[in-house]
Motif scaffolding. Sequence first.
Motif, mmCIF file in Angstrom:
data_model
loop_
_atom_site.group_PDB
_atom_site.id
_atom_site.type_symbol
_atom_site.label_atom_id
_atom_site.label_comp_id
_atom_site.label_asym_id
_atom_site.label_seq_id
_atom_site.Cartn_x
_atom_site.Cartn_y
_atom_site.Cartn_z
ATOM 1 N N THR A 70 -38.824 21.434 2.572
ATOM 2 C CA THR A 70 -37.925 20.917 3.607
ATOM 3 C C THR A 70 -36.473 21.152 3.215
ATOM 4 O O THR A 70 -36.078 20.882 2.080
ATOM 5 C CB THR A 70 -38.167 19.418 3.820
ATOM 6 N N LEU A 71 -35.710 21.643 4.167
ATOM 7 C CA LEU A 71 -34.280 21.907 3.947
ATOM 8 C C LEU A 71 -33.483 20.768 4.576
ATOM 9 O O LEU A 71 -33.597 20.516 5.772
ATOM 10 C CB LEU A 71 -33.901 23.246 4.586
ATOM 11 N N VAL A 72 -32.695 20.069 3.756
ATOM 12 C CA VAL A 72 -31.937 18.914 4.233
ATOM 13 C C VAL A 72 -30.448 19.213 4.183
ATOM 14 O O VAL A 72 -29.909 19.558 3.132
ATOM 15 C CB VAL A 72 -32.237 17.664 3.379
ATOM 16 N N VAL A 73 -29.789 19.095 5.329
ATOM 17 C CA VAL A 73 -28.341 19.291 5.419
ATOM 18 C C VAL A 73 -27.732 17.982 5.899
ATOM 19 O O VAL A 73 -27.797 17.644 7.078
ATOM 20 C CB VAL A 73 -27.987 20.435 6.394
ATOM 21 N N ASN A 74 -27.159 17.218 4.987
ATOM 22 C CA ASN A 74 -26.589 15.916 5.354
ATOM 23 C C ASN A 74 -25.280 16.057 6.126
ATOM 24 O O ASN A 74 -24.968 15.242 6.991
ATOM 25 C CB ASN A 74 -26.356 15.071 4.100
ATOM 26 N N ASP A 75 -24.505 17.081 5.796
ATOM 27 C CA ASP A 75 -23.206 17.285 6.432
ATOM 28 C C ASP A 75 -23.036 18.772 6.724
ATOM 29 O O ASP A 75 -22.805 19.565 5.821
ATOM 30 C CB ASP A 75 -22.078 16.787 5.530
ATOM 31 N N VAL A 76 -23.173 19.141 7.982
ATOM 32 C CA VAL A 76 -23.101 20.546 8.386
ATOM 33 C C VAL A 76 -21.772 21.178 7.989
ATOM 34 O O VAL A 76 -21.711 22.341 7.598
ATOM 35 C CB VAL A 76 -23.327 20.668 9.912
ATOM 36 N N ASN A 77 -20.686 20.390 8.070
ATOM 37 C CA ASN A 77 -19.355 20.936 7.806
ATOM 38 C C ASN A 77 -19.080 21.168 6.322
ATOM 39 O O ASN A 77 -18.108 21.818 5.970
ATOM 40 C CB ASN A 77 -18.285 19.992 8.377
ATOM 41 N N ASN A 78 -19.930 20.621 5.461
ATOM 42 C CA ASN A 78 -19.748 20.821 4.023
ATOM 43 C C ASN A 78 -21.083 21.208 3.390
ATOM 44 O O ASN A 78 -21.590 20.539 2.503
ATOM 45 C CB ASN A 78 -19.198 19.546 3.368
ATOM 46 N N ALA B 288 -24.525 19.737 15.938
ATOM 47 C CA ALA B 288 -25.177 18.769 15.058
ATOM 48 C C ALA B 288 -24.304 18.449 13.859
ATOM 49 O O ALA B 288 -23.524 19.282 13.396
ATOM 50 C CB ALA B 288 -26.524 19.308 14.595
ATOM 51 N N GLN B 289 -24.445 17.234 13.355
ATOM 52 C CA GLN B 289 -23.745 16.814 12.149
ATOM 53 C C GLN B 289 -24.672 16.852 10.929
ATOM 54 O O GLN B 289 -24.226 17.097 9.815
ATOM 55 C CB GLN B 289 -23.191 15.399 12.328
ATOM 56 N N SER B 290 -25.952 16.609 11.161
ATOM 57 C CA SER B 290 -26.949 16.639 10.091
ATOM 58 C C SER B 290 -28.209 17.326 10.595
ATOM 59 O O SER B 290 -28.537 17.221 11.782
ATOM 60 C CB SER B 290 -27.298 15.222 9.628
ATOM 61 N N VAL B 291 -28.892 18.031 9.689
ATOM 62 C CA VAL B 291 -30.054 18.830 10.104
ATOM 63 C C VAL B 291 -31.160 18.723 9.055
ATOM 64 O O VAL B 291 -30.891 18.697 7.857
ATOM 65 C CB VAL B 291 -29.665 20.311 10.270
ATOM 66 N N ILE B 292 -32.391 18.645 9.526
ATOM 67 C CA ILE B 292 -33.575 18.774 8.667
ATOM 68 C C ILE B 292 -34.385 19.952 9.196
ATOM 69 O O ILE B 292 -34.679 20.003 10.399
ATOM 70 C CB ILE B 292 -34.440 17.499 8.671
ATOM 71 N N VAL B 293 -34.740 20.885 8.323
ATOM 72 C CA VAL B 293 -35.559 22.041 8.709
ATOM 73 C C VAL B 293 -36.889 21.946 7.948
ATOM 74 O O VAL B 293 -36.894 21.975 6.709
ATOM 75 C CB VAL B 293 -34.849 23.370 8.380
#
Length: 213
Positions: free
Chosen positions: A182-190, A204-209
């Motif tokens: 699982t790919l976790v992106v807590n903050d898209v901008n950073n 989106a601000q946060s993403v889970i793939v």
Amino acid sequence: GFSRWQNQLSQHLSIHGLVEEFPKSEQGFFKEMGSLSIAVMPIFVENDWWGVVIFEECRTKRNWTSMELKTLHTIASILGSAESRARAEQKLIRRQNTLTLLHEIVREALQASNLKAMAEDLVGRLAGLIFADECFVTLWDEVSAQTSPLASYSATRNTYLPLQPVFGEYTLTEMALNSNSTLVVNDVNNSPYFEREIARHCPAQSVIVIPLV
């Protein structure tokens, strides 16, 4: 000016007495409210310091008796127990809602006539599992090494689904599949997974793939 409150209350210790005998840094706050005597009891929920209950005497200077302090401490304990019980009930409700959604997801998957119909039926329910704003299902073609949109639950559905794959573009889908995790992106901008220009236009601000194999 209230650092001693944090130190004492977090250790299950109460604070009580005449305001005029409190440290100067604390007196002003209570004198403005007309408080002459106060008793502060910590409230603990599941062993964590959750808050305080403050009792004030504004008419006369009051020296709290040991019996009164024990009673006030009991009140604080009752409040903490009530919050603990409410949390436990909420956990049970959330668990039941999750199980109900999972049951609906399995039922929809079994009844779907084809893959696209199944995905379109499920994206909204999948988003509901974790209270997400959007949910997308994307296919991966190993031969062409490209992604293609399959289903979308979002405000941008009409612009997402017609997207055509770009040859050589390294996507979040490919990253998740290659890592098989699982790919976790807590903050898209950073995030190292998003180029700054792409992140600027990402709704989106946060993403889970999550890779589906």
